[in-house]
Design a protein around this motif. Structure first.
Motif, PDB file in Angstrom:
ATOM      1  N   VAL A 158       0.830  -1.201   0.000  1.00 20.46           N
ATOM      2  CA  VAL A 158       0.000   0.000   0.000  1.00 20.46           C
ATOM      3  C   VAL A 158       0.867   1.254   0.000  1.00 20.46           C
ATOM      4  O   VAL A 158       0.591   2.227  -0.726  1.00 20.46           O
ATOM      5  CB  VAL A 158      -0.950  -0.003   1.223  1.00 20.46           C
ATOM      6  CG1 VAL A 158      -1.690   1.327   1.334  1.00 20.46           C
ATOM      7  CG2 VAL A 158      -1.939  -1.158   1.127  1.00 20.46           C
ATOM      8  N   MET A 159       1.932   1.259   0.780  1.00 19.56           N
ATOM      9  CA  MET A 159       2.791   2.433   0.920  1.00 19.56           C
ATOM     10  C   MET A 159       3.541   2.758  -0.363  1.00 19.56           C
ATOM     11  O   MET A 159       3.627   3.918  -0.773  1.00 19.56           O
ATOM     12  CB  MET A 159       3.793   2.198   2.066  1.00 19.56           C
ATOM     13  CG  MET A 159       4.747   3.350   2.304  1.00 19.56           C
ATOM     14  SD  MET A 159       5.763   3.096   3.797  1.00 19.56           S
ATOM     15  CE  MET A 159       6.691   1.613   3.326  1.00 19.56           C
ATOM     16  N   THR A 160       4.069   1.730  -1.031  1.00 21.91           N
ATOM     17  CA  THR A 160       4.928   1.959  -2.202  1.00 21.91           C
ATOM     18  C   THR A 160       4.181   1.852  -3.529  1.00 21.91           C
ATOM     19  O   THR A 160       4.667   2.342  -4.557  1.00 21.91           O
ATOM     20  CB  THR A 160       6.077   0.936  -2.227  1.00 21.91           C
ATOM     21  OG1 THR A 160       5.524  -0.393  -2.358  1.00 21.91           O
ATOM     22  CG2 THR A 160       6.907   1.024  -0.961  1.00 21.91           C
ATOM     23  N   GLY A 161       3.020   1.203  -3.520  1.00 18.96           N
ATOM     24  CA  GLY A 161       2.316   0.981  -4.776  1.00 18.96           C
ATOM     25  C   GLY A 161       2.948  -0.117  -5.610  1.00 18.96           C
ATOM     26  O   GLY A 161       2.592  -0.306  -6.782  1.00 18.96           O
ATOM     27  N   LEU A 162       3.875  -0.870  -5.016  1.00 13.91           N
ATOM     28  CA  LEU A 162       4.557  -1.963  -5.699  1.00 13.91           C
ATOM     29  C   LEU A 162       4.098  -3.296  -5.136  1.00 13.91           C
ATOM     30  O   LEU A 162       3.576  -3.362  -4.023  1.00 13.91           O
ATOM     31  CB  LEU A 162       6.074  -1.833  -5.539  1.00 13.91           C
ATOM     32  CG  LEU A 162       6.713  -0.554  -6.083  1.00 13.91           C
ATOM     33  CD1 LEU A 162       8.175  -0.482  -5.653  1.00 13.91           C
ATOM     34  CD2 LEU A 162       6.597  -0.504  -7.602  1.00 13.91           C
ATOM     35  N   ALA A 163       4.327  -4.350  -5.906  1.00 14.47           N
ATOM     36  CA  ALA A 163       3.985  -5.688  -5.419  1.00 14.47           C
ATOM     37  C   ALA A 163       4.885  -6.719  -6.096  1.00 14.47           C
ATOM     38  O   ALA A 163       5.060  -6.677  -7.316  1.00 14.47           O
ATOM     39  CB  ALA A 163       2.526  -6.023  -5.702  1.00 14.47           C
ATOM     40  N   PRO A 164       5.461  -7.623  -5.322  1.00 17.71           N
ATOM     41  CA  PRO A 164       6.251  -8.696  -5.931  1.00 17.71           C
ATOM     42  C   PRO A 164       5.326  -9.683  -6.639  1.00 17.71           C
ATOM     43  O   PRO A 164       4.119  -9.726  -6.377  1.00 17.71           O
ATOM     44  CB  PRO A 164       6.939  -9.335  -4.727  1.00 17.71           C
ATOM     45  CG  PRO A 164       6.005  -9.083  -3.587  1.00 17.71           C
ATOM     46  CD  PRO A 164       5.382  -7.748  -3.866  1.00 17.71           C
ATOM     47  N   GLU A 165       5.889 -10.483  -7.536  1.00 16.01           N
ATOM     48  CA  GLU A 165       5.101 -11.542  -8.171  1.00 16.01           C
ATOM     49  C   GLU A 165       4.633 -12.550  -7.120  1.00 16.01           C
ATOM     50  O   GLU A 165       3.542 -13.102  -7.204  1.00 16.01           O
ATOM     51  CB  GLU A 165       5.944 -12.242  -9.245  1.00 16.01           C
ATOM     52  CG  GLU A 165       6.289 -11.377 -10.438  1.00 16.01           C
ATOM     53  CD  GLU A 165       5.068 -10.998 -11.261  1.00 16.01           C
ATOM     54  OE1 GLU A 165       4.112 -11.798 -11.292  1.00 16.01           O
ATOM     55  OE2 GLU A 165       5.065  -9.899 -11.834  1.00 16.01           O
ATOM     56  N   ASP A 166       5.504 -12.772  -6.126  1.00 14.52           N
ATOM     57  CA  ASP A 166       5.194 -13.722  -5.068  1.00 14.52           C
ATOM     58  C   ASP A 166       6.166 -13.481  -3.923  1.00 14.52           C
ATOM     59  O   ASP A 166       7.190 -12.807  -4.089  1.00 14.52           O
ATOM     60  CB  ASP A 166       5.340 -15.157  -5.590  1.00 14.52           C
ATOM     61  CG  ASP A 166       4.805 -16.194  -4.598  1.00 14.52           C
ATOM     62  OD1 ASP A 166       4.039 -15.817  -3.690  1.00 14.52           O
ATOM     63  OD2 ASP A 166       5.168 -17.376  -4.732  1.00 14.52           O
ATOM     64  N   TYR A 167       5.855 -14.005  -2.748  1.00 13.53           N
ATOM     65  CA  TYR A 167       6.834 -14.022  -1.669  1.00 13.53           C
ATOM     66  C   TYR A 167       6.730 -15.355  -0.941  1.00 13.53           C
ATOM     67  O   TYR A 167       5.673 -15.976  -0.890  1.00 13.53           O
ATOM     68  CB  TYR A 167       6.641 -12.843  -0.706  1.00 13.53           C
ATOM     69  CG  TYR A 167       5.595 -13.047   0.359  1.00 13.53           C
ATOM     70  CD1 TYR A 167       5.936 -13.576   1.605  1.00 13.53           C
ATOM     71  CD2 TYR A 167       4.266 -12.708   0.124  1.00 13.53           C
ATOM     72  CE1 TYR A 167       4.966 -13.762   2.582  1.00 13.53           C
ATOM     73  CE2 TYR A 167       3.305 -12.889   1.096  1.00 13.53           C
ATOM     74  CZ  TYR A 167       3.655 -13.412   2.324  1.00 13.53           C
ATOM     75  OH  TYR A 167       2.706 -13.606   3.296  1.00 13.53           O
ATOM     76  N   GLN A 168       7.850 -15.796  -0.402  1.00  9.04           N
ATOM     77  CA  GLN A 168       7.906 -17.081   0.291  1.00  9.04           C
ATOM     78  C   GLN A 168       8.720 -16.936   1.560  1.00  9.04           C
ATOM     79  O   GLN A 168       9.699 -16.174   1.606  1.00  9.04           O
ATOM     80  CB  GLN A 168       8.527 -18.156  -0.612  1.00  9.04           C
ATOM     81  CG  GLN A 168       7.763 -18.415  -1.885  1.00  9.04           C
ATOM     82  CD  GLN A 168       8.496 -19.338  -2.831  1.00  9.04           C
ATOM     83  OE1 GLN A 168       9.456 -20.023  -2.449  1.00  9.04           O
ATOM     84  NE2 GLN A 168       8.069 -19.372  -4.091  1.00  9.04           N
ATOM     85  N   ILE A 169       8.319 -17.675   2.575  1.00 10.73           N
ATOM     86  CA  ILE A 169       9.069 -17.710   3.830  1.00 10.73           C
ATOM     87  C   ILE A 169       9.822 -19.032   3.864  1.00 10.73           C
ATOM     88  O   ILE A 169       9.206 -20.103   3.861  1.00 10.73           O
ATOM     89  CB  ILE A 169       8.134 -17.585   5.036  1.00 10.73           C
ATOM     90  CG1 ILE A 169       7.379 -16.251   4.985  1.00 10.73           C
ATOM     91  CG2 ILE A 169       8.913 -17.703   6.347  1.00 10.73           C
ATOM     92  CD1 ILE A 169       6.280 -16.123   6.031  1.00 10.73           C
ATOM     93  N   GLN A 170      11.135 -18.958   3.852  1.00 12.40           N
ATOM     94  CA  GLN A 170      11.939 -20.173   3.835  1.00 12.40           C
ATOM     95  C   GLN A 170      13.327 -19.901   4.393  1.00 12.40           C
ATOM     96  O   GLN A 170      13.779 -18.750   4.453  1.00 12.40           O
ATOM     97  CB  GLN A 170      12.053 -20.727   2.411  1.00 12.40           C
ATOM     98  CG  GLN A 170      12.798 -19.818   1.447  1.00 12.40           C
ATOM     99  CD  GLN A 170      12.864 -20.392   0.044  1.00 12.40           C
ATOM    100  OE1 GLN A 170      11.833 -20.671  -0.577  1.00 12.40           O
ATOM    101  NE2 GLN A 170      14.070 -20.581  -0.460  1.00 12.40           N
ATOM    102  N   GLU A 171      14.011 -20.952   4.816  1.00  8.91           N
ATOM    103  CA  GLU A 171      15.357 -20.818   5.347  1.00  8.91           C
ATOM    104  C   GLU A 171      16.294 -20.326   4.248  1.00  8.91           C
ATOM    105  O   GLU A 171      16.278 -20.833   3.121  1.00  8.91           O
ATOM    106  CB  GLU A 171      15.862 -22.167   5.876  1.00  8.91           C
ATOM    107  CG  GLU A 171      15.098 -22.682   7.090  1.00  8.91           C
ATOM    108  CD  GLU A 171      15.330 -21.843   8.335  1.00  8.91           C
ATOM    109  OE1 GLU A 171      16.432 -21.258   8.470  1.00  8.91           O
ATOM    110  OE2 GLU A 171      14.427 -21.768   9.169  1.00  8.91           O
ATOM    111  N   LEU A 172      17.101 -19.324   4.572  1.00  7.97           N
ATOM    112  CA  LEU A 172      18.078 -18.783   3.633  1.00  7.97           C
ATOM    113  C   LEU A 172      19.453 -18.853   4.271  1.00  7.97           C
ATOM    114  O   LEU A 172      19.607 -18.560   5.454  1.00  7.97           O
ATOM    115  CB  LEU A 172      17.739 -17.330   3.283  1.00  7.97           C
ATOM    116  CG  LEU A 172      16.380 -17.087   2.624  1.00  7.97           C
ATOM    117  CD1 LEU A 172      16.117 -15.595   2.499  1.00  7.97           C
ATOM    118  CD2 LEU A 172      16.320 -17.746   1.260  1.00  7.97           C
ATOM    119  N   ASN A 173      20.428 -19.210   3.499  1.00  7.49           N
ATOM    120  CA  ASN A 173      21.787 -19.345   4.010  1.00  7.49           C
ATOM    121  C   ASN A 173      22.489 -17.991   4.011  1.00  7.49           C
ATOM    122  O   ASN A 173      22.872 -17.478   2.964  1.00  7.49           O
ATOM    123  CB  ASN A 173      22.570 -20.346   3.155  1.00  7.49           C
ATOM    124  CG  ASN A 173      23.955 -20.628   3.743  1.00  7.49           C
ATOM    125  OD1 ASN A 173      24.207 -20.361   4.920  1.00  7.49           O
ATOM    126  ND2 ASN A 173      24.833 -21.151   2.932  1.00  7.49           N
ATOM    127  N   GLY A 174      22.626 -17.384   5.192  1.00  6.74           N
ATOM    128  CA  GLY A 174      23.371 -16.137   5.320  1.00  6.74           C
ATOM    129  C   GLY A 174      22.604 -14.880   4.973  1.00  6.74           C
ATOM    130  O   GLY A 174      23.178 -13.796   4.910  1.00  6.74           O
TER     131      GLY A 174
END
Length: 233
Positions: free
Chosen positions: A139-155
């Motif tokens: 809402v703040m930026t008027g932008l939106a990613p294609e998708d988002y995921q919550i997952q373990e990331l290395n570093g």
């Protein structure tokens, strides 16, 4: 007063029932005022196995080291105990994270089990908190990613992929909500700018004038927070 193996304290009350409790390694008997010592001792003998089990559980839990975790910027004490249960559990009570393991685990290496429970906790909190912050940032930026995921990331705490998918490490919920909002905004800005150019920083400052404050927090604590779970035990 001693009963061969069990040492206990007797408190006489006006109640008509007798109660036995085991707290902090102490056995306390609350008995009606008219109960004799022999009557109390007989009841203790009847409950002997239960009392010894509770004392054993306390002895194990008191020897297990405690540590600390951060959730949304607040510090919680981690307490590990063993009880007669079938499956490991984790509960948050006040400022304590209570991990309970089956008593059969007491002679095993439990590091991986404890890590899995904590990571599951972070995952559940992240699934609840990140959606709200993502929507706020959309809402703040008027932008939106294609998708988002919550997952373990290395570093990494978060990253924006080339196809405009944002990945978020559940360990992000160790930080305060304000710092999480900065991290998410940072990745939203990468939807427009692929690097940390002047335009990228201008965009960050437009939506979060104090973003440098959160950058400093991350520079100082990022590695500590990200690997805190792995170094706990």
């Amino acid at each position: 007063m001693r009963n061969n193996v069990i040492t206990y304290t007797v408190n006489k009350t006006v109640n008509t029932d007798l109660y036995i409790s085991v707290q902090n390694g102490e056995v306390v008997v609350k008995a009606p005022w008219y109960f004799s010592n022999n009557q109390i001792q007989q009841v203790v003998e009847q409950k002997k196995n239960w009392i010894l089990q509770k004392l054993a559980e306390y002895e194990i839990s008191s020897k297990y080291p405690c540590s600390h975790l951060q959730i949304l910027g607040r510090t919680y004490e981690v307490q590990v105990n063993y009880k007669i249960i079938k499956m490991p559990t984790l509960d948050i009570e006040g400022r304590n994270i209570k991990i309970t393991l089956p008593i059969k685990y007491k002679k095993l290496e439990n590091k991986e089990t404890i890590q899995a429970l904590i990571q599951k906790m972070y995952q559940m909190i992240a699934e609840k908190e990140i959606e709200t912050i993502m929507e706020k940032t959309r809402v703040m930026t008027g932008l939106a990613p294609e998708d988002y995921q919550i997952q373990e990331l290395n570093g990494k705490l978060a990253t924006c992929l080339e196809h405009k998918t944002i990945l978020v490490n559940p360990s992000i919920v160790a930080y305060s909500k304000e710092t999480i909002e900065y991290i998410i905004l940072h990745e939203f800005c990468h939807l427009t700018y692929k690097n940390h150019s002047k335009g990228f920083k201008t965009m960050l400052e437009k939506y979060m004038p104090d973003y440098r404050y959160h950058e400093k927090i991350l520079e100082k604590e990022c590695m500590k927070m990200l690997y805190l779970v792995k170094k706990l035990f």
